[in-house]
Design a protein around this motif. Structure first.
Motif, mmCIF file in Angstrom:
data_model
loop_
_atom_site.group_PDB
_atom_site.id
_atom_site.type_symbol
_atom_site.label_atom_id
_atom_site.label_comp_id
_atom_site.label_asym_id
_atom_site.label_seq_id
_atom_site.Cartn_x
_atom_site.Cartn_y
_atom_site.Cartn_z
ATOM 1 N N UNK A 8 0.597 -1.102 -0.095
ATOM 2 C CA UNK A 8 0.209 -0.084 -0.176
ATOM 3 C C UNK A 8 1.149 1.357 0.081
ATOM 4 N N UNK A 9 2.246 1.096 -0.817
ATOM 5 C CA UNK A 9 3.127 1.873 -0.844
ATOM 6 C C UNK A 9 2.532 3.179 -1.854
ATOM 7 N N UNK A 10 2.085 2.600 -3.179
ATOM 8 C CA UNK A 10 1.680 3.376 -4.087
ATOM 9 C C UNK A 10 0.489 3.324 -4.572
ATOM 10 N N UNK A 11 0.150 4.017 -5.720
ATOM 11 C CA UNK A 11 -1.913 3.774 -5.951
ATOM 12 C C UNK A 11 -2.262 4.581 -7.576
ATOM 13 N N UNK A 12 -2.505 3.725 -8.364
ATOM 14 C CA UNK A 12 -2.813 4.178 -9.211
ATOM 15 C C UNK A 12 -3.246 3.583 -9.931
ATOM 16 N N UNK A 13 -4.222 4.259 -10.730
ATOM 17 C CA UNK A 13 -5.866 3.719 -11.715
ATOM 18 C C UNK A 13 -5.960 3.948 -13.016
ATOM 19 N N UNK A 19 -16.556 4.912 -20.142
ATOM 20 C CA UNK A 19 -17.134 3.482 -20.648
ATOM 21 C C UNK A 19 -16.919 2.387 -21.098
ATOM 22 N N UNK A 20 -17.631 1.231 -21.157
ATOM 23 C CA UNK A 20 -17.373 -0.573 -21.134
ATOM 24 C C UNK A 20 -16.274 -0.373 -21.909
ATOM 25 N N UNK A 21 -15.284 -1.667 -21.815
ATOM 26 C CA UNK A 21 -13.889 -2.581 -22.420
ATOM 27 C C UNK A 21 -13.014 -0.994 -23.023
ATOM 28 N N UNK A 22 -12.999 -0.337 -21.428
ATOM 29 C CA UNK A 22 -11.522 0.561 -21.846
ATOM 30 C C UNK A 22 -12.147 1.249 -22.778
ATOM 31 N N UNK A 23 -13.208 1.752 -23.111
ATOM 32 C CA UNK A 23 -13.506 2.883 -24.430
ATOM 33 C C UNK A 23 -13.883 4.050 -23.305
ATOM 34 N N UNK A 24 -13.756 4.581 -24.406
ATOM 35 C CA UNK A 24 -14.025 6.475 -23.961
ATOM 36 C C UNK A 24 -12.418 7.540 -23.875
ATOM 37 N N UNK A 25 -12.932 8.110 -22.650
ATOM 38 C CA UNK A 25 -12.359 9.226 -22.149
ATOM 39 C C UNK A 25 -11.501 8.301 -21.138
ATOM 40 N N UNK A 26 -10.296 8.597 -20.707
ATOM 41 C CA UNK A 26 -9.360 7.514 -19.690
ATOM 42 C C UNK A 26 -8.884 8.628 -18.383
ATOM 43 N N UNK A 66 -16.831 3.762 -16.136
ATOM 44 C CA UNK A 66 -17.817 2.436 -16.264
ATOM 45 C C UNK A 66 -16.457 1.429 -15.922
ATOM 46 N N UNK A 67 -15.565 0.873 -16.150
ATOM 47 C CA UNK A 67 -14.569 0.612 -16.591
ATOM 48 C C UNK A 67 -12.976 0.321 -15.575
ATOM 49 N N UNK A 68 -12.320 -0.105 -15.761
ATOM 50 C CA UNK A 68 -10.912 0.265 -15.112
ATOM 51 C C UNK A 68 -9.603 -1.154 -15.588
ATOM 52 N N UNK A 69 -8.540 -0.565 -15.660
ATOM 53 C CA UNK A 69 -6.918 -1.594 -15.641
ATOM 54 C C UNK A 69 -6.161 -0.165 -15.122
ATOM 55 N N UNK A 70 -5.090 -1.226 -14.999
ATOM 56 C CA UNK A 70 -3.607 -0.542 -14.682
ATOM 57 C C UNK A 70 -3.372 0.140 -13.447
ATOM 58 N N UNK A 75 -7.964 -5.902 -13.645
ATOM 59 C CA UNK A 75 -8.804 -5.082 -15.200
ATOM 60 C C UNK A 75 -10.250 -5.765 -14.099
ATOM 61 N N UNK A 76 -11.065 -4.657 -15.113
ATOM 62 C CA UNK A 76 -12.289 -4.802 -14.837
ATOM 63 C C UNK A 76 -12.762 -3.835 -16.262
#
Length: 172
Positions: free
Chosen positions: A85-90, A95-102, A122-126, A151-152
């Motif tokens: 729990x020393x480093x945080x990133x998301x 949109x779903x499936x890693x689409x749209x703005x990020x 609506x989705x996440x990774x990394x 990764x969701x």
């Protein structure tokens, strides 16, 4: 080695069980709502007051906890936080499936509107570390905890029942 040892009584007494990996339902190891003390070896763990990593949660870092103050006989599931729990990133996607703005975040966000999202992610990774994600702005509403490498591609398909509008790192 990473492990979480749960004890039935305060001060590491009574029956015990040792977890070396995520446990979605402690009844499968005979320890549902029984723990009154615990020991963490290695990476941190997050425990939950419901099965399947739901409801209230608390992070425990390496150490011995002879009493659980407010958490006695409450733990129903547990997950290990690989890497700590020393480093945080998301990275969140509109949109779903890693689409749209990020947007890639390393700190809390009380609203995703500030990042130009159309109200929610609506989705996440990394993912690195542990994050609490909320259905409403300012850390209100329903919530879920997500950990390193979760990764969701679609929160709805993952049965979350909500889109994310605010989030913050989980710290001990």
């Amino acid at each position: 080695m990473n492990k979480l040892e749960l004890f039935e009584l305060p001060n590491f007494r009574g029956a015990s069980t040792c977890l070396e990996g995520d446990q979605s339902d402690l009844s499968s190891v005979g320890f549902l709502q029984r723990a009154q003390s615990l020991k963490v070896c290695g990476d941190p763990w997050i425990v939950f007051t419901d099965v399947n990593y739901n409801a209230q949660f608390k992070a425990f870092v390496e150490g011995d906890y002879s009493s659980l103050s407010g958490w006695n006989k409450a733990i129903c599931s547990a997950r290990i936080v690989s890497g700590g729990l020393d480093e945080f990133q998301i990275t969140l996607h509109e949109n779903a499936n890693y689409k749209g703005k990020s947007v890639t975040l390393t700190n809390q966000a009380d609203s995703l509107k500030a990042y130009g999202f159309n109200n929610a992610a609506r989705s996440q990774n990394k993912v690195i570390g542990a994050w609490a994600l909320y259905s409403q702005e300012n850390y209100h509403g329903m919530h879920k905890v997500t950990l390193t490498d979760d990764d969701i591609p679609n929160y709805q398909s993952a049965n979350w029942g909500f889109t994310v509008r605010s989030l913050k790192p989980v710290t001990p």
